[in-house]
Write an enzyme that holds these catalytic residues in place. Structure first.
Site, mmCIF file in Angstrom:
data_model
loop_
_atom_site.group_PDB
_atom_site.id
_atom_site.type_symbol
_atom_site.label_atom_id
_atom_site.label_comp_id
_atom_site.label_asym_id
_atom_site.label_seq_id
_atom_site.Cartn_x
_atom_site.Cartn_y
_atom_site.Cartn_z
ATOM 1 N N CYS A 27 -57.767 -53.141 -14.125
ATOM 2 C CA CYS A 27 -59.208 -53.278 -13.915
ATOM 3 C C CYS A 27 -59.969 -52.169 -14.640
ATOM 4 O O CYS A 27 -61.183 -52.171 -14.685
ATOM 5 C CB CYS A 27 -59.569 -53.209 -12.445
ATOM 6 S SG CYS A 27 -58.509 -54.159 -11.371
ATOM 7 N N ASP A 74 -59.896 -48.950 -13.750
ATOM 8 C CA ASP A 74 -59.912 -47.698 -12.985
ATOM 9 C C ASP A 74 -59.062 -47.782 -11.728
ATOM 10 O O ASP A 74 -58.856 -48.829 -11.152
ATOM 11 C CB ASP A 74 -61.321 -47.176 -12.688
ATOM 12 C CG ASP A 74 -62.280 -48.258 -12.269
ATOM 13 O OD1 ASP A 74 -61.807 -49.343 -11.903
ATOM 14 O OD2 ASP A 74 -63.497 -47.995 -12.294
ATOM 15 N N CYS A 97 -63.011 -43.556 -15.762
ATOM 16 C CA CYS A 97 -63.970 -43.106 -16.767
ATOM 17 C C CYS A 97 -64.696 -41.847 -16.275
ATOM 18 O O CYS A 97 -64.422 -41.339 -15.190
ATOM 19 C CB CYS A 97 -64.965 -44.213 -17.059
ATOM 20 S SG CYS A 97 -65.967 -44.633 -15.634
ATOM 21 N N CYS A 149 -68.498 -47.757 -11.293
ATOM 22 C CA CYS A 149 -67.318 -46.921 -11.593
ATOM 23 C C CYS A 149 -67.141 -45.825 -10.548
ATOM 24 O O CYS A 149 -66.096 -45.191 -10.486
ATOM 25 C CB CYS A 149 -67.459 -46.241 -12.951
ATOM 26 S SG CYS A 149 -67.862 -47.337 -14.295
#
Lengths: 211, 389
Positions: free
Chosen positions: A43, A45, A68, A115
């Site tokens: 995915c 992360d 990230c 994120c």
């Protein structure tokens, strides 16, 4: 590959360049009281959080990520928020929201907020793991919802709510929730859940629009 | 700043910059009959000749556009549009053959025409990102296929497609052939007397000219294209609107310089790229090359650094003053990683971990040494934070 949304605050940059509380030793050596784990590299992360608990407080928190800059920055911030001033109580920590973290970070670009939600989820997972290991399962908050899309953390409850708002087909559901848009592995399961809810709420074919 | 993102865009060539500055007072409209206009008309035609001379084609086969994207749009949107357009299929339904690794300006244009009674076949690529000419041949529907459009070289992984083979097949079935050569120009020798293409798209800012200028090559004798922009008679009536004279003069100069420098630059840049590739593979474990080992643009290197995420790598390198790009979802503003890297049949995490280094004329050996060192530091730092070991 564009540069949209890379205007990070100085706080985010600092936490990204010098992340705090990364697990530097092996897991065996660290001997965590609770371990939480969410996401997957497919995915884009993945987050792992390790906590040490003393007298109901989180006295130490370490973490690791495949993620990230937003994921790194926000989890680093989370680790400070949880452990400062002697540590939060488990009850306080389990209530931390992504909004609270983002506020401390001085904001995140809108397209980056998704994120940053992994940290607090992994923390809750770690706290629940601690409760399990110490026989306090009664303290684990009962979650009715089950995650069906791991990448975007969409639950069956989310899908039910969308269906109640009138979503009846996979494409519309995907546009609204982004379910299955990352690795796509959940698509078949999501279609089945969607159809089940549609069936449940719109039994008469007049409502489904299907012939 | 160590700039390693030449596939995204390039700085102006110093000679191009000079040319632009010298030209800035020449405001004439090339369509005007008077001296002021004629002077600029002459310079526009000089630029056209410079492009044609580089490509070894006729100047009247060169149409200036605003971008490579516009050139791609013009060709694809001509298919089936009107009875006198060159890609018209009398069968009523038209069919286009393209590939899954095209640039978005081709893919999204194909998606757009798919809603207009046009079928599109997207040919898949192998594990190196290469299209097979026989797969293209298999997709042909005789009498219905109106266009074959395959890119010359890929922007993300640099893979060079078997354009000669594909163009031979197109010729065999008498189907117009278009290639998006935006990334190939100046990096691969192209001779249009030898290569049988009907249309080719080119972009100025990838070859040290400014943004906002592109070229559409259209072979003499092929049927007419439908203009995207109707209006005056500019660009042989294929592209109306008063010419972007600054851009045209600039791209003309860029092609002049390419002609002088290209052969040596290809060798020099390939050497630097190979040094970077060898250095990274030697010093960093657990990495993977995305793309073809040899059939690849001389300056492109796309590598996945396993177990860490691309945007983190990119941003840490950025803070060290090194500019690269990534196929990770997080950098794109969407949630999907690079469709090009994903098309190689790899796990999604490989695409999320991918970094593209693309080299160009200002890079030096010292920069490559520094890059190898800094990438090593960044990767090993991020790997200490990774839960995947």
């Amino acid at each position: 590959m564009d540069g949209v949304g890379w205007n990070y605050s100085d706080v985010v940059k600092e936490h990204f360049m010098r992340p705090k509380n990364i697990l530097q030793v092996s897991e065996e050596e660290y001997k965590a009281d609770g371990v939480g784990f969410v996401g997957s590299p497919a995915c884009g992360d993945m987050m792992k959080i390790f906590i040490k608990v003393k007298e109901g407080r989180i006295i130490d928190l370490k973490w690791q990520t495949f993620g990230c800059a937003s994921a790194i920055g926000s989890t680093s911030m989370l680790s400070e928020m949880v452990t400062r001033d002697g540590g939060m109580t488990l009850e306080e920590a389990i209530e931390i929201t992504p909004e609270a973290i983002i506020k401390e970070l001085g904001g995140l670009p809108a397209n980056k907020i998704h994120c940053s939600v992994l940290g607090d989820k992994a923390l809750r997972d770690a706290i629940n793991d601690y409760y399990k290991k110490t026989g306090q399962t009664d303290k684990i908050p009962k979650t009715e919802a089950k995650i069906v899309c791991e990448c975007l953390e969409v639950t069956d409850e989310d899908i039910r709510m969308e269906v109640l708002e009138g979503v009846k087909d996979f494409d519309t559901l995907q546009k609204r929730t982004k379910v299955g848009t990352s690795c796509g592995k959940c698509a078949d399961n999501v279609k089945k859940i969607l159809n089940d809810f549609v069936e449940q709420y719109y039994k008469c074919s007049i409502y489904t629009g299907e012939k | 700043m160590i700039y390693l993102d030449y596939n995204a865009t390039t700085p102006l060539h110093p000679k191009v910059k000079e040319k632009i500055i010298d030209f800035l007072n020449d405001y004439g409209n090339p369509s005007s009959a008077h001296e002021t206009g004629r002077k600029v008309k002459f310079m526009v035609e000089d630029a056209r000749e410079s492009v044609a001379s580089f490509l070894n084609c006729r100047p009247d086969e060169i149409i200036f556009t605003a971008s490579g994207s516009e050139a791609n749009n013009t060709v694809i949107k001509s298919v089936g549009r009107c009875a006198n357009s060159l890609c018209y299929s009398s069968a009523g339904k038209s069919h286009i053959i393209s590939t899954v690794v095209e640039h978005p300006s081709v893919l999204n244009t194909l998606k757009c025409v798919e809603n207009q009674n046009i079928d599109v076949t997207y040919v898949k690529v192998d594990a190196f990102g290469r299209v097979s000419a026989s797969d293209v041949e298999k997709a042909i529907r005789p009498g219905v296929t109106s266009l074959i459009s395959t890119m010359y070289a890929n922007n993300e992984i640099g893979v060079i497609q078997p354009i000669e083979e594909i163009s031979a097949i197109a010729q065999k079935y008498d189907i117009p052939f278009h290639t998006d050569a935006v990334q190939a120009i100046g990096k691969v020798p192209i001779d249009l007397k030898k290569l049988n293409v009907d249309y080719m798209s080119i972009s100025g800012h990838k070859i040290y000219a400014p943004k906002g200028i592109g070229v559409l090559y259209k072979k003499k004798g092929t049927k007419a294209l439908c203009p995207l922009i109707n209006g005056g008679h500019q660009e042989f009536s294929f592209r109306a609107g008063t010419e972007n004279t600054i851009g045209i003069v600039a791209i003309g100069e860029a092609f002049k310089q390419l002609k002088i420098e290209m052969d040596e630059e290809i060798i020099r840049i390939k050497k630097l790229r190979d040094k970077l590739e060898a250095g990274l593979f030697k010093t960093i474990p657990n990495i993977k090359l995305n793309g073809h080992p040899t059939e690849r643009l001389p300056g492109t290197l796309n590598i996945s650094f396993k177990n860490i995420e691309g945007e983190s790598i990119l941003l840490r390198l950025d803070l060290f003053g090194i500019a690269v790009s990534t196929g990770s979802a997080c950098s794109s503003g969407s949630l999907e990683p690079s469709y090009v890297v994903s098309s190689l049949g790899v796990e999604p995490e490989i695409a999320h971990s991918s970094i593209r280094f693309s080299l160009g004329r200002e890079n030096t050996e010292e920069e490559i040494d520094q890059t190898i060192e800094k990438v090593g530091e960044v990767v090993s730092f991020l790997r200490t934070m990774s839960p995947i070991k």
